[in-house]
Structures are given as structure tokens and as C-alpha cells.
Design a protein around this motif. Structure first.
Motif, mmCIF file in Angstrom:
data_model
loop_
_atom_site.group_PDB
_atom_site.id
_atom_site.type_symbol
_atom_site.label_atom_id
_atom_site.label_comp_id
_atom_site.label_asym_id
_atom_site.label_seq_id
_atom_site.Cartn_x
_atom_site.Cartn_y
_atom_site.Cartn_z
ATOM 1 N N GLN A 1 3.959 5.606 -5.635
ATOM 2 C CA GLN A 1 3.900 5.573 -7.092
ATOM 3 C C GLN A 1 2.813 6.518 -7.601
ATOM 4 O O GLN A 1 3.017 7.240 -8.579
ATOM 5 N N GLN A 2 1.667 6.545 -6.937
ATOM 6 C CA GLN A 2 0.584 7.444 -7.336
ATOM 7 C C GLN A 2 1.010 8.897 -7.187
ATOM 8 O O GLN A 2 0.700 9.733 -8.026
ATOM 9 N N GLN B 1 0.834 -1.205 0.000
ATOM 10 C CA GLN B 1 0.000 0.000 0.000
ATOM 11 C C GLN B 1 0.866 1.250 0.000
ATOM 12 O O GLN B 1 0.582 2.212 -0.715
ATOM 13 N N TYR B 2 1.929 1.249 0.791
ATOM 14 C CA TYR B 2 2.826 2.398 0.847
ATOM 15 C C TYR B 2 3.487 2.621 -0.509
ATOM 16 O O TYR B 2 3.561 3.751 -1.003
ATOM 17 N N ALA B 3 3.950 1.533 -1.129
ATOM 18 C CA ALA B 3 4.593 1.643 -2.445
ATOM 19 C C ALA B 3 3.598 2.166 -3.481
ATOM 20 O O ALA B 3 3.954 2.995 -4.329
ATOM 21 N N VAL C 1 3.179 9.746 -10.107
ATOM 22 C CA VAL C 1 2.378 9.905 -11.324
ATOM 23 C C VAL C 1 1.665 11.256 -11.315
ATOM 24 O O VAL C 1 1.639 11.966 -12.328
ATOM 25 N N ASP C 2 1.101 11.622 -10.164
ATOM 26 C CA ASP C 2 0.411 12.907 -10.049
ATOM 27 C C ASP C 2 1.370 14.070 -10.292
ATOM 28 O O ASP C 2 1.037 15.024 -10.998
ATOM 29 N N ALA C 3 2.558 13.979 -9.705
ATOM 30 C CA ALA C 3 3.544 15.045 -9.885
ATOM 31 C C ALA C 3 3.969 15.148 -11.350
ATOM 32 O O ALA C 3 4.110 16.256 -11.892
#
Length: 126
Positions: free
Chosen positions: A57-58, A51-53, A61-63
Motif C-alpha cells: 500500500q505504501q 506488514q506485506y500488505a 501511495v508513493d507511486a
């Protein structure tokens, strides 16, 4: 056989066998329970790490999406220093129509999500 001694000689009696079986069963049960708890903790830890990974990653992706949107907006040709475009028949200027089209393209490409697109459109029209 001496008089003061009772019971069998050699093999344990029925009570001894039952006691030994109970000890073995209890030990096996305790060991299985401990192993089950250990495996449960290990699985929970693994799930938390996943979950942390996924969150990290999200965030990346957002950045990257925000950076791409900023770069594309900066790279878009600025309108020429012409007088303000006359409003179209619907009350929207040609410049605003071009910006709306650009926002639509960014939204279709997935650079802007629905909320960002709606917010930018509201600012442009409002």
C-alpha cells in the motif's frame, strides 16, 4: 481369597490413580503446548501478511504521489519565451522565485516530501 493373590479387588490402588492422573496431566500439558505453538505461528503469519500488505500500500501511495507531482509539473504553464528575467535584488531571478513558490506549494500539499523538496530547491538555487 486365594493365597497367591495380593491387593484389592475392584478399585485401583493409590499408585494406579496417581499414574493415571500423571498420564492425563501430561497429555493435557502436551496438547496445550501444541495449541499454543500453533496459535503463535498463526499470529506470526498474520502479522507478516499485514506488514506485506502495508508495504504494498505504501508503494502504491508513493507511486501515485510521484505521478501526481509529474502531472502537476507538466500541467504548470511554462514561462513565456521572453528573455531571461533579470535577477532580483537577492541574486535570484523572477523565474527561479516562481519555481521556488511552485515547489513550496507541492511540498505543502504533501506531493513532495522533505527530502525531495530540499533536493529540488538545491538544484534550483545551486
Amino acid at each position: 481369597m486365594p493365597i497367591g493373590r495380593m491387593g484389592r479387588v475392584g478399585r485401583p490402588g493409590l499408585i494406579g490413580v496417581a499414574a493415571r492422573t500423571a498420564v492425563i496431566t501430561g497429555t493435557a500439558s502436551a496438547t496445550a503446548g501444541a495449541m499454543g505453538r500453533r496459535q503463535q505461528r498463526k499470529a506470526e503469519s498474520s502479522w507478516e501478511q499485514q506488514q506485506y500488505a502495508a508495504q504494498q500500500q505504501q508503494a502504491q501511495v508513493d507511486a501515485a504521489a510521484r505521478q501526481a507531482a509529474a502531472e502537476q509539473a507538466a500541467a504548470a504553464p511554462a514561462p513565456a519565451a521572453a528573455p531571461a528575467a533579470a535577477p532580483a535584488a537577492g541574486g535570484i531571478s523572477d523565474d527561479a522565485m516562481a519555481k521556488l513558490a511552485q515547489l513550496g506549494q507541492l511540498h505543502e500539499q504533501g506531493i513532495l516530501d522533505d527530502a525531495e523538496f530540499a533536493s529540488a530547491k538545491a538544484k534550483l538555487l545551486g
